[in-house]
Motif scaffolding. Sequence first.
Motif, mmCIF file in Angstrom:
data_model
loop_
_atom_site.group_PDB
_atom_site.id
_atom_site.type_symbol
_atom_site.label_atom_id
_atom_site.label_comp_id
_atom_site.label_asym_id
_atom_site.label_seq_id
_atom_site.Cartn_x
_atom_site.Cartn_y
_atom_site.Cartn_z
ATOM 1 N N ASN A 1 39.093 43.474 46.292
ATOM 2 C CA ASN A 1 39.071 44.632 45.396
ATOM 3 C C ASN A 1 37.669 44.826 44.825
ATOM 4 O O ASN A 1 36.975 43.854 44.532
ATOM 5 C CB ASN A 1 40.051 44.422 44.234
ATOM 6 C CG ASN A 1 41.393 45.074 44.520
ATOM 7 O OD1 ASN A 1 41.626 45.542 45.645
ATOM 8 N ND2 ASN A 1 42.275 45.092 43.538
ATOM 9 N N THR A 2 37.266 46.093 44.697
ATOM 10 C CA THR A 2 35.923 46.343 44.176
ATOM 11 C C THR A 2 35.951 46.784 42.717
ATOM 12 O O THR A 2 34.911 46.918 42.088
ATOM 13 C CB THR A 2 35.202 47.430 45.007
ATOM 14 O OG1 THR A 2 36.056 48.573 45.081
ATOM 15 C CG2 THR A 2 34.900 46.912 46.407
ATOM 16 N N ALA A 3 37.148 47.056 42.196
ATOM 17 C CA ALA A 3 37.274 47.347 40.767
ATOM 18 C C ALA A 3 38.400 46.477 40.215
ATOM 19 O O ALA A 3 39.423 46.292 40.876
ATOM 20 C CB ALA A 3 37.582 48.821 40.543
ATOM 21 N N PRO A 4 38.191 45.914 39.021
ATOM 22 C CA PRO A 4 39.178 44.969 38.509
ATOM 23 C C PRO A 4 40.478 45.621 38.056
ATOM 24 O O PRO A 4 40.490 46.746 37.563
ATOM 25 C CB PRO A 4 38.456 44.340 37.312
ATOM 26 C CG PRO A 4 37.405 45.325 36.918
ATOM 27 C CD PRO A 4 37.026 46.077 38.155
ATOM 28 N N THR A 5 41.565 44.902 38.229
ATOM 29 C CA THR A 5 42.854 45.295 37.688
ATOM 30 C C THR A 5 42.967 44.691 36.290
ATOM 31 O O THR A 5 42.773 43.503 36.115
ATOM 32 C CB THR A 5 43.989 44.720 38.565
ATOM 33 O OG1 THR A 5 43.800 45.161 39.902
ATOM 34 C CG2 THR A 5 45.340 45.156 38.053
ATOM 35 N N LEU A 6 43.250 45.502 35.303
ATOM 36 C CA LEU A 6 43.395 44.981 33.940
ATOM 37 C C LEU A 6 44.801 44.433 33.760
ATOM 38 O O LEU A 6 45.691 44.823 34.499
ATOM 39 C CB LEU A 6 43.097 46.094 32.934
ATOM 40 C CG LEU A 6 41.647 46.590 32.973
ATOM 41 C CD1 LEU A 6 41.469 47.740 31.980
ATOM 42 C CD2 LEU A 6 40.682 45.463 32.647
ATOM 43 N N PRO A 7 45.084 43.581 32.797
ATOM 44 C CA PRO A 7 44.107 43.080 31.842
ATOM 45 C C PRO A 7 43.335 41.863 32.360
ATOM 46 O O PRO A 7 43.700 41.301 33.385
ATOM 47 C CB PRO A 7 44.995 42.660 30.664
ATOM 48 C CG PRO A 7 46.251 42.187 31.327
ATOM 49 C CD PRO A 7 46.437 43.084 32.539
ATOM 50 N N ILE A 8 42.332 41.491 31.599
ATOM 51 C CA ILE A 8 41.555 40.295 31.916
ATOM 52 C C ILE A 8 42.370 39.055 31.558
ATOM 53 O O ILE A 8 43.000 39.000 30.502
ATOM 54 C CB ILE A 8 40.235 40.312 31.123
ATOM 55 C CG1 ILE A 8 39.327 41.428 31.652
ATOM 56 C CG2 ILE A 8 39.536 38.964 31.196
ATOM 57 C CD1 ILE A 8 38.058 41.588 30.863
ATOM 58 N N VAL A 9 42.371 38.092 32.476
ATOM 59 C CA VAL A 9 43.092 36.846 32.234
ATOM 60 C C VAL A 9 42.269 35.929 31.304
ATOM 61 O O VAL A 9 42.801 35.314 30.384
ATOM 62 C CB VAL A 9 43.376 36.140 33.568
ATOM 63 C CG1 VAL A 9 43.979 34.757 33.338
ATOM 64 C CG2 VAL A 9 44.302 36.999 34.425
#
Lengths: 209, 291
Positions: free
Chosen positions: B271-279
């Motif tokens: 993936n080039t953009a993060p899936t929220l939320p941050i862990v």
Amino acid sequence: MNESQSGLRGRTASPADDADRAVLALVTAGQLDALQDLYDRYKTMAYSIALRITSDASLAEDVVQDAFLGVWRNAGRYVEGRGSVKTWVLSIVHHRAVDAVRRRRPTTELPEREDVPPPALQVPDIWQDVAAGLDRAEIAAAMETLSTVQREAIELAYWGGLTQQEISDRTGTPLGTVKSRVRLGLLALRRALVGDEAGFTDPFAGDGA
Amino acid sequence: MTEPRMTHEQARDLAAGYVLGALERSEEDAVRDHLATCTEPHPEFAAFGEVVPALVELGDLELVEPPAALGARIMAAAAADLAAHPRVTPAATPPAPPALSAPAAPTAPTAFPTPAERAQREERRRARTTRLDWVLRIAAVVAIVAVGAWGLNLQQQLDAAQRFDRAVASVIQVAGQAGSKTVILSAGKDSTASGIAAVRPDGSVVLAMRDLPATSGSQVYETWVIVGSEAPVAVGGFPVDSNGIGSFTTRAATTPPGAVIAVTLEPHEGNTAPTLPIVAAGVAIAPPPSS
């Protein structure tokens, strides 16, 4: 020689001693940056001693780490007035380094103890007097006053980590003779470095060497 | 001890060997016990002992500087020891390890911070990041392992603790090297994961994380480096099994001091953009130069 005597017994602490004691008090209180300070002061001396005894850079690192952790945990056991902080720290390094080389030698029994206490020995310290009052030539001259066998016995013990019994086995010399050489060698050094006229007399004088 | 106690004469006979450390350790203990209780003077111990420090000066000792990493290791070990055994000296208050009881710091990022927030945070952190602070940050996580291992009774938990311990050890190894930076990873929203990381000079990040929910299928935990207001850069993902431990080294990247390191759970690698939320996330901090 009263002057040397008072210099030895009643010597006033040098500024370096005072600074060391202040730092050690903070170490006792659990101040990590004080430990870092103490480490920075004596890391080179500590590592050099450990390296000389172990002849193994990685083991020497373990020894120094172990020793400074010992200092960290036992700083409260340092007794003021019975030797400098420097001597105390370096004696712990020496002790741990000797433990490390003995553990490597299968012939010597060493109890596997988790938390070996640092040596209780603390003595009035002449280190600074020696370092400040003598140059290399004088120090070398003091060493010259030892006989070859005395010097060998002391070096095997202090730098080789050998017990007196092991020195006896290795050099084919009776144990009693080894003990005498070590004792007389230390006395000769003491005389050469600080004089001894009003001080200590050998309790074993006359038992031969 | 059932052996007969050492006599005054025996102790005197061993004095020279004692001060040189040339006795068996059992003999040494016996001498020490004797000295602690003997009522007669033992001047020979001081007389011989006074000479011993001079042996270092006399011995033509070659002075060798220890490796720089040794100091960092010692300080980390001391900080861990302090966290596990707090001092009770009333005279001075030792600084509390920041993350001992709560690995998830209250300042945990819950979303990608704005550039302004990041700058502010970085400034605050710079201001209070002393060498001590830095060491404490490293050691606090180690201490959690030491404290956390107490009372474990399930083999799996023990294995997890050991794996985390090893992972932390490799992080500290990197953290002790010149040019490295350290990161404390605090849990994000709805997460209990935390960890520690070190950034190598080439910008790759060595991570040690715990309490990560296990991944399934193609899922991975992706690591992101966020510099200033630039878009997050993916630097590598890793799966996690049921022990919850993440031990991973990312690709090289540009990771300057102040960069945010973040971990997210992604459906698949790449993936080039993060899936929220941050862990979990934290800021890369360069230790102040020592001495």
